[in-house]
Design a protein around this motif. Sequence first.
Motif, PDB file in Angstrom:
ATOM      1  N   MET A   1       0.871  -1.169   0.048  1.00 20.41           N
ATOM      2  CA  MET A   1      -0.084  -0.018   0.037  1.00 20.41           C
ATOM      3  C   MET A   1       0.663   1.388  -0.047  1.00 20.41           C
ATOM      4  SD  MET A   1      -1.832   0.678   3.659  1.00 20.41           S
ATOM      5  CE  MET A   1      -2.732  -0.618   3.597  1.00 20.41           C
ATOM      6  N   GLY A   2       0.297   2.433  -0.485  1.00 16.90           N
ATOM      7  CA  GLY A   2       1.097   3.706  -0.360  1.00 16.90           C
ATOM      8  C   GLY A   2       1.208   4.036   0.658  1.00 16.90           C
ATOM      9  N   PRO A   3       2.495   5.051   0.618  1.00 24.06           N
ATOM     10  CA  PRO A   3       2.901   5.636   1.911  1.00 24.06           C
ATOM     11  C   PRO A   3       1.956   6.368   3.017  1.00 24.06           C
ATOM     12  CG  PRO A   3       3.822   6.672   0.189  1.00 24.06           C
ATOM     13  CD  PRO A   3       3.222   5.403  -0.483  1.00 24.06           C
ATOM     14  N   LEU A   4       0.948   7.152   2.085  1.00 24.07           N
ATOM     15  CA  LEU A   4      -0.199   7.973   2.666  1.00 24.07           C
ATOM     16  C   LEU A   4      -1.100   6.936   3.645  1.00 24.07           C
ATOM     17  CD1 LEU A   4      -1.072  10.820   0.413  1.00 24.07           C
ATOM     18  CD2 LEU A   4      -0.195  10.788   2.584  1.00 24.07           C
ATOM     19  N   ARG A   5      -1.740   6.039   2.866  1.00 21.36           N
ATOM     20  CA  ARG A   5      -2.404   5.127   3.610  1.00 21.36           C
ATOM     21  C   ARG A   5      -1.689   4.179   4.794  1.00 21.36           C
ATOM     22  NH1 ARG A   5      -4.822   1.393  -0.250  1.00 21.36           N
ATOM     23  NH2 ARG A   5      -6.683   1.227   0.962  1.00 21.36           N
ATOM     24  N   GLY A   6      -0.515   3.869   4.327  1.00 24.58           N
ATOM     25  CA  GLY A   6       0.331   3.344   5.413  1.00 24.58           C
ATOM     26  C   GLY A   6       0.371   4.016   6.572  1.00 24.58           C
ATOM     27  N   ASP A   7       0.537   5.324   6.542  1.00 21.83           N
ATOM     28  CA  ASP A   7       0.749   6.310   7.778  1.00 21.83           C
ATOM     29  C   ASP A   7      -0.670   6.418   8.369  1.00 21.83           C
ATOM     30  OD1 ASP A   7       3.497   6.855   7.387  1.00 21.83           O
ATOM     31  OD2 ASP A   7       3.159   8.843   6.483  1.00 21.83           O
ATOM     32  N   LEU A   8      -1.538   6.494   7.580  1.00 23.53           N
ATOM     33  CA  LEU A   8      -2.949   6.636   8.240  1.00 23.53           C
ATOM     34  C   LEU A   8      -3.189   5.116   9.096  1.00 23.53           C
ATOM     35  CD1 LEU A   8      -4.861   8.760   7.975  1.00 23.53           C
ATOM     36  CD2 LEU A   8      -6.154   7.452   6.717  1.00 23.53           C
ATOM     37  N   LEU A   9      -2.999   4.040   8.755  1.00 27.45           N
ATOM     38  CA  LEU A   9      -2.789   2.760   9.516  1.00 27.45           C
ATOM     39  C   LEU A   9      -2.150   3.017  10.644  1.00 27.45           C
ATOM     40  CD1 LEU A   9      -2.961  -0.383   7.441  1.00 27.45           C
ATOM     41  CD2 LEU A   9      -4.756   0.799   8.572  1.00 27.45           C
ATOM     42  N   LYS A  10      -0.959   3.458  10.577  1.00 28.83           N
ATOM     43  CA  LYS A  10      -0.250   3.559  11.971  1.00 28.83           C
ATOM     44  C   LYS A  10      -0.736   4.728  12.838  1.00 28.83           C
ATOM     45  CE  LYS A  10       3.996   2.965   9.321  1.00 28.83           C
ATOM     46  NZ  LYS A  10       5.124   3.958   8.602  1.00 28.83           N
ATOM     47  N   LYS A  11      -1.206   5.782  12.085  1.00 28.67           N
ATOM     48  CA  LYS A  11      -1.580   6.910  13.225  1.00 28.67           C
ATOM     49  C   LYS A  11      -2.860   6.450  13.887  1.00 28.67           C
ATOM     50  CE  LYS A  11       0.068  10.978  11.616  1.00 28.67           C
ATOM     51  NZ  LYS A  11      -0.312  11.521  10.105  1.00 28.67           N
ATOM     52  N   GLU A  12      -3.906   5.784  13.026  1.00 34.34           N
ATOM     53  CA  GLU A  12      -5.299   5.585  13.390  1.00 34.34           C
ATOM     54  C   GLU A  12      -5.355   4.338  14.504  1.00 34.34           C
ATOM     55  OE1 GLU A  12      -8.287   7.634  12.703  1.00 34.34           O
ATOM     56  OE2 GLU A  12      -6.745   8.797  12.630  1.00 34.34           O
ATOM     57  N   VAL A  13      -4.835   3.341  14.000  1.00 36.03           N
ATOM     58  CA  VAL A  13      -5.088   2.095  14.557  1.00 36.03           C
ATOM     59  C   VAL A  13      -3.620   1.318  15.201  1.00 36.03           C
ATOM     60  CG1 VAL A  13      -7.314   1.516  13.879  1.00 36.03           C
ATOM     61  CG2 VAL A  13      -5.396   0.930  12.510  1.00 36.03           C
ATOM     62  N   GLY A  14      -2.572   1.952  14.846  1.00 38.14           N
ATOM     63  CA  GLY A  14      -1.284   1.485  15.313  1.00 38.14           C
ATOM     64  C   GLY A  14      -0.811   0.231  14.699  1.00 38.14           C
ATOM     65  N   ILE A  15      -1.140   0.018  13.463  1.00 38.13           N
ATOM     66  CA  ILE A  15      -0.490  -0.916  12.668  1.00 38.13           C
ATOM     67  C   ILE A  15       0.484  -0.392  11.852  1.00 38.13           C
ATOM     68  CG2 ILE A  15      -1.164  -2.650  10.725  1.00 38.13           C
ATOM     69  CD1 ILE A  15      -4.069  -2.363  11.538  1.00 38.13           C
ATOM     70  N   PHE A  16       1.787  -1.091  12.308  1.00 40.98           N
ATOM     71  CA  PHE A  16       2.991  -0.832  11.646  1.00 40.98           C
ATOM     72  C   PHE A  16       3.563  -2.132  10.846  1.00 40.98           C
ATOM     73  CE2 PHE A  16       2.578   2.404  15.075  1.00 40.98           C
ATOM     74  CZ  PHE A  16       3.565   3.445  14.668  1.00 40.98           C
ATOM     75  N   THR A  17       3.165  -3.469  11.428  1.00 41.53           N
ATOM     76  CA  THR A  17       3.838  -4.330  10.689  1.00 41.53           C
ATOM     77  C   THR A  17       2.666  -5.394  10.297  1.00 41.53           C
ATOM     78  OG1 THR A  17       4.104  -5.363  12.965  1.00 41.53           O
ATOM     79  CG2 THR A  17       5.973  -4.185  12.584  1.00 41.53           C
ATOM     80  N   PHE A  18       3.296  -6.544   9.654  1.00 38.87           N
ATOM     81  CA  PHE A  18       2.450  -7.507   9.311  1.00 38.87           C
ATOM     82  C   PHE A  18       1.972  -8.235  10.743  1.00 38.87           C
ATOM     83  CE2 PHE A  18       4.434  -8.977   5.148  1.00 38.87           C
ATOM     84  CZ  PHE A  18       3.838  -7.613   4.315  1.00 38.87           C
ATOM     85  N   LYS A  19       2.700  -8.200  11.552  1.00 43.99           N
ATOM     86  CA  LYS A  19       2.374  -8.905  12.897  1.00 43.99           C
ATOM     87  C   LYS A  19       1.214  -7.952  13.514  1.00 43.99           C
ATOM     88  CE  LYS A  19       4.183  -9.937  17.487  1.00 43.99           C
ATOM     89  NZ  LYS A  19       3.675  -8.950  18.348  1.00 43.99           N
ATOM     90  N   ASP A  20       1.445  -6.523  13.669  1.00 44.67           N
ATOM     91  CA  ASP A  20       0.224  -5.770  14.091  1.00 44.67           C
ATOM     92  C   ASP A  20      -1.250  -5.985  13.169  1.00 44.67           C
ATOM     93  OD1 ASP A  20       1.949  -4.549  15.712  1.00 44.67           O
ATOM     94  OD2 ASP A  20       2.532  -2.933  14.524  1.00 44.67           O
TER      95      ASP A  20
END
Length: 686
Positions: A1-20
């Motif tokens: 996925m692109g960096p923008l949506r990736g960032d959003l996942l991190k920020k909004e729900v704390g998903i950084f890795t496959f494990k997350d």
Amino acid sequence: MGPLRGDLLKKEVGIFTFKDLLEYFPFRHIDKTQITPVREIIDDTQWVQVVGKITSVEIVGEKRGRRLVANLYDGTGELELIWFQGINWIEKSLHVGSKYRVFGKASFFMNAPQISHPEIESVGEAPVEKSLYLEPVYPGTEKLKARNLGPRQISKLTYMLLQLLTEKDIPENLPEHVIAKYHLVKRYNAFRQIHFPVNQNEYVAALKRLKFEELFISQLRLGLIRYKRNSFSKGLLFNKVGDLFNQFYNNNLPFELTGAQKRVLKEIRKDIGSGRQMNRLLQGDVGSGKTIVALMSMLIAADNGYQSCFMAPTEILARQHFESLQSLLKNIPVKVKVLTGSSSAKEKREILQATAEGEVTILTGTHALIEDTVVFKNLGLAIVDEQHKFGVAQRAKLWKKNEVNPHVLVMTATPIPRTLALTAYGDLDYSVMDELPPGRKEITTVHRMEYARPQVMDFIKAQIKSGRQAYIIYPLIEESSKLDFENLMKGYEEVKAFFPEPEFYISMVHGRQKAAQKEINMQRFVKGDTQIMVSTTVIEVGVNIPNASVMVIESAEKFGLPQLHQLRGRVGRGSEKSYCVLLTKVKLSADARQRLKILCATNDGFKIAEKDLEIRGPGDIEGTRQSGILNFKLANIIEDKKILEAARFEAEKIIETDAELISGENQILKNFLAFQKGKTMWSKIS
Ligand code: ADP
Ligand code: MG
């Protein structure tokens, strides 16, 4: 996925890795594995998937009643579809004669099935495939939805990820024999099944497995912390039970110890005789007799040449401990002193000096004990009574008062449910006194509305006439709140009107009085010069007046369950039948009503603690809030009690047999713990 949506996942729900992402669990599933013929829709509120052709589309109604109504025919019957919103947009996408798949919750109107706001999707002429698994629904946020990362998209990502993973990527971490014993599914399968189960059973099995793992790993971790502390901490060795203890036991002990008291003393003796530092939590319901256990432990310390201190949360309680220790220790050569904020300067100086020189064997007191000016010659045992009143930092100061940390016994009368103790205090050693001394009568507790106050006062009168005493308690929400204070004064005047002098005398104790004044008022009640004690919750902890047989708690709805139970514990200490009356206003919240009901139903502090945990949830229980230990992703210590017990049992077994985790299977656990480390904060509680 692109960096923008990736960032959003991190920020909004704390998903950084496959494990997350894998551990971002769905909160429910929807079943699209079946296509239901319209004829077979029978239940209201049944979720159904139907495939058929649209036969009509029209907008009906005016203004707020305006809605889009379409009919879908599948060869067995007609299903009505209704939309109240997005009408124009949806109308454009519906074509009469085309085939659609719809999904939603069915309801009935005039005996005909309908779905409002169904999920709808146009499908080709070819036979429609059923979904092969239950579709997961994930928690999401508005921002995610707006960026096309709603539950559906997260589901797609997770599905894609699982396609990429093999069993090697999610290796098993639990020992074979545990998996077999509890019929757990394999770790790899559990992750697949919790997201995309083919049926409900698969989901339940996955959930059970992952909850077990979560609890097991946390129990193992806590157990290992305990084990390490026990094996490496250096502690004072109290290896003998000497003259002082024996003299007390043979000549002074006023009663036979209860089984629970004996057991706890044994546990303490084992700790302090082991050469490692004791760090023990003692839970005992109000009136279970903790003081004598404290005293006998301090005598063992004295027999081994060490001083002890005994810290209580209030002045009254500290002084009461002092009095009772002195009378219990009659003719036994140990010097007991009491130090509080209101000790005079001269007295203080003398006590401090005698303590520093080792002349004082037992020093009781309030938190004045932790001040830097208090220096011991050789402090061997620190006991903290009613632990919840002190902060962790305050207690830690006591530990520092000897070169080698003294043994620590923390006593609390607020029972903690076992499940919570296992998880929140799992790294402490803890003892339970779940038995009351014999001869105690159950306290009868009743709930009365304010308008029944005159009858309640008459009841108190009758009790006083037969020689008993009574407490009347007013809530004190904040130490110095003006309103509370005024309420207390108003209450006092009212009580006085019911109980005029010289027939009756009343004591009053509250937070605005000087310590000396409090003490005088208290003593008058203790001696029986007054028959009624009007008080704020300053008497909440510890005081022991066996002749008091009635407690009235005003505005009882304002107190929490543990507090009410604590207060009530002040009566029922003598041989007479005792009563507790909970007075409230008429209008009560459902929660308050429930609390009062529980209290009237049981005297068992542990049962009350369990209920309290159920009502409030673990996050609110004293002392655990900041611990972070209870942040399980899946497990819930209230609902998953059984799994917790099993996980605890297995973890303990491993620690007993192979605490270094050396054996083949345990090596896997060791690696897993090392891998997980750093992610979790394991703050120690005491
Ligand atoms: P708590 O655990 O609430 O601090 P206490 O130590 O104040 O309880 O004890 C409550 C009362 O029970 C005291 O009057 C104490 O003397 C009495 N007591 C304690 N142990 C026993 C026992 N084994 N048998 C009879 N009475 C006991
Ligand atoms: Mg006590």
